[in-house]
Write a protein that holds these residues in place. Structure first.
Motif, PDB file in Angstrom:
ATOM      1  N   GLY A   1     -62.140 -27.678 -35.715  1.00  0.00           N
ATOM      2  CA  GLY A   1     -63.423 -27.648 -36.399  1.00  0.00           C
ATOM      3  C   GLY A   1     -63.824 -26.240 -36.819  1.00  0.00           C
ATOM      4  O   GLY A   1     -64.320 -26.020 -37.929  1.00  0.00           O
ATOM      5  N   LEU A   2     -63.607 -25.284 -35.930  1.00  0.00           N
ATOM      6  CA  LEU A   2     -63.925 -23.891 -36.254  1.00  0.00           C
ATOM      7  C   LEU A   2     -63.067 -23.382 -37.405  1.00  0.00           C
ATOM      8  O   LEU A   2     -63.559 -22.731 -38.338  1.00  0.00           O
TER       9      LEU A   2
ATOM     10  N   ALA B   1     -59.970 -26.172 -44.674  1.00  0.00           N
ATOM     11  CA  ALA B   1     -60.570 -24.868 -44.943  1.00  0.00           C
ATOM     12  C   ALA B   1     -60.328 -24.426 -46.383  1.00  0.00           C
ATOM     13  O   ALA B   1     -61.208 -23.814 -47.005  1.00  0.00           O
ATOM     14  N   ASP B   2     -59.154 -24.712 -46.939  1.00  0.00           N
ATOM     15  CA  ASP B   2     -58.833 -24.319 -48.316  1.00  0.00           C
ATOM     16  C   ASP B   2     -57.814 -25.296 -48.879  1.00  0.00           C
ATOM     17  O   ASP B   2     -56.607 -25.022 -48.878  1.00  0.00           O
TER      18      ASP B   2
ATOM     19  N   GLY C   1     -61.577 -25.171 -39.703  1.00  0.00           N
ATOM     20  CA  GLY C   1     -61.969 -25.868 -40.927  1.00  0.00           C
ATOM     21  C   GLY C   1     -63.192 -25.267 -41.590  1.00  0.00           C
ATOM     22  O   GLY C   1     -63.376 -25.393 -42.809  1.00  0.00           O
ATOM     23  N   HIS C   2     -64.041 -24.590 -40.802  1.00  0.00           N
ATOM     24  CA  HIS C   2     -65.236 -23.929 -41.337  1.00  0.00           C
ATOM     25  C   HIS C   2     -65.015 -22.433 -41.542  1.00  0.00           C
ATOM     26  O   HIS C   2     -65.970 -21.695 -41.816  1.00  0.00           O
ATOM     27  N   GLY C   3     -63.770 -21.975 -41.382  1.00  0.00           N
ATOM     28  CA  GLY C   3     -63.454 -20.587 -41.673  1.00  0.00           C
ATOM     29  C   GLY C   3     -63.611 -19.621 -40.523  1.00  0.00           C
ATOM     30  O   GLY C   3     -63.465 -18.402 -40.721  1.00  0.00           O
ATOM     31  N   PHE C   4     -63.870 -20.116 -39.316  1.00  0.00           N
ATOM     32  CA  PHE C   4     -64.012 -19.237 -38.143  1.00  0.00           C
ATOM     33  C   PHE C   4     -62.654 -19.130 -37.442  1.00  0.00           C
ATOM     34  O   PHE C   4     -62.426 -19.712 -36.378  1.00  0.00           O
ATOM     35  N   TYR C   5     -61.769 -18.363 -38.045  1.00  0.00           N
ATOM     36  CA  TYR C   5     -60.374 -18.365 -37.622  1.00  0.00           C
ATOM     37  C   TYR C   5     -60.162 -17.713 -36.252  1.00  0.00           C
ATOM     38  O   TYR C   5     -59.381 -18.224 -35.441  1.00  0.00           O
TER      39      TYR C   5
ATOM     40  N   ALA D   1     -56.758 -28.731 -40.212  1.00  0.00           N
ATOM     41  CA  ALA D   1     -57.933 -27.871 -40.302  1.00  0.00           C
ATOM     42  C   ALA D   1     -57.760 -26.802 -41.376  1.00  0.00           C
ATOM     43  O   ALA D   1     -58.708 -26.474 -42.108  1.00  0.00           O
TER      44      ALA D   1
END
Length: 204
Positions: free
Chosen positions: A44-45, A103-104, A47-51, A99
């Motif tokens: 989830g992180l 994300a992209d 997927g939202h860009g919080f790599y 994920a």
């Protein structure tokens, strides 16, 4: 390929922690499920860009994956526990590439799909080999005490975690890294097919 060396270093530490947790009533299945929860949180992180936060959750998730086995060894292994462990491991391994696709999708979609395809093929050879090995009463301790027959390969859990962490540290390189690792996974699958051909001869 690296799992054996990593296990030799980590298992003594995990076994001690496993004994301590068993004394406190912690069950192996609970840690298995908790580990998946952390893995899905990582997805989830990501997927939202919080790599980077995703990378931390990946490490914690895989710590649980090692710890559930230590708890089982310190208490009692069960067939259901072994089943649950492998199923949730596969769920985790599929969630992380997905994920990065989320994300992209434009940049990561094709490479991510290729990687998931390679996981599917590689996983099928792993499970099919384990099934036939069980039918033939084959045993191995090359990866320690396991609920099913483990075959080694170029792409194992340690390599996969290293690649997942590389995805998180260098997200712009995901298409290249994912494509290269997909090729490694497919090579592992082909080598396991060859091994099966040699290990499962037909009776004359």
């Amino acid at each position: 390929m690296l799992d054996g060396a990593v296990r030799r270093r980590l298992d003594p530490l995990l076994d001690g922690l496993g004994v301590a947790l068993v004394k406190r009533g912690v069950k192996a299945d609970t840690i298995t499920i908790f580990g998946l929860g952390l893995g899905l949180l990582a997805a989830g992180l990501i997927g939202h860009g919080f790599y980077l936060a995703g990378a931390v959750m990946i490490l914690l998730s895989r710590l649980c994956d090692g710890l559930d086995g230590a708890i089982a060894r310190a208490s009692r292994s069960t067939d259901f526990g072994g089943f649950l462990d492998i199923v949730l491991d596969f769920a985790f391994y599929g969630a992380i590439p997905l994920a990065f696709i989320v994300a992209d999708p434009v940049m990561n979609g094709l490479a991510g799909a290729f990687l998931l395809f390679s996981f599917y093929v590689n996983g099928s050879t792993f499970l099919a080999y384990a099934t036939i090995a069980e039918k033939r009463a084959m045993t191995t301790s090359v990866r320690g005490a396991k609920s099913l027959y483990f075959t080694t390969g170029l792409a194992e859990a340690t390599e996969t975690i290293i690649v997942f962490l590389a995805f998180c540290l260098f997200p712009g390189w995901f298409p290249l890294l994912a494509s290269l690792f997909a090729i490694v996974c497919l090579y592992t699958a082909v080598s396991r097919i060859v091994l099966a051909r040699l290990s499962f001869p037909e009776p004359r």
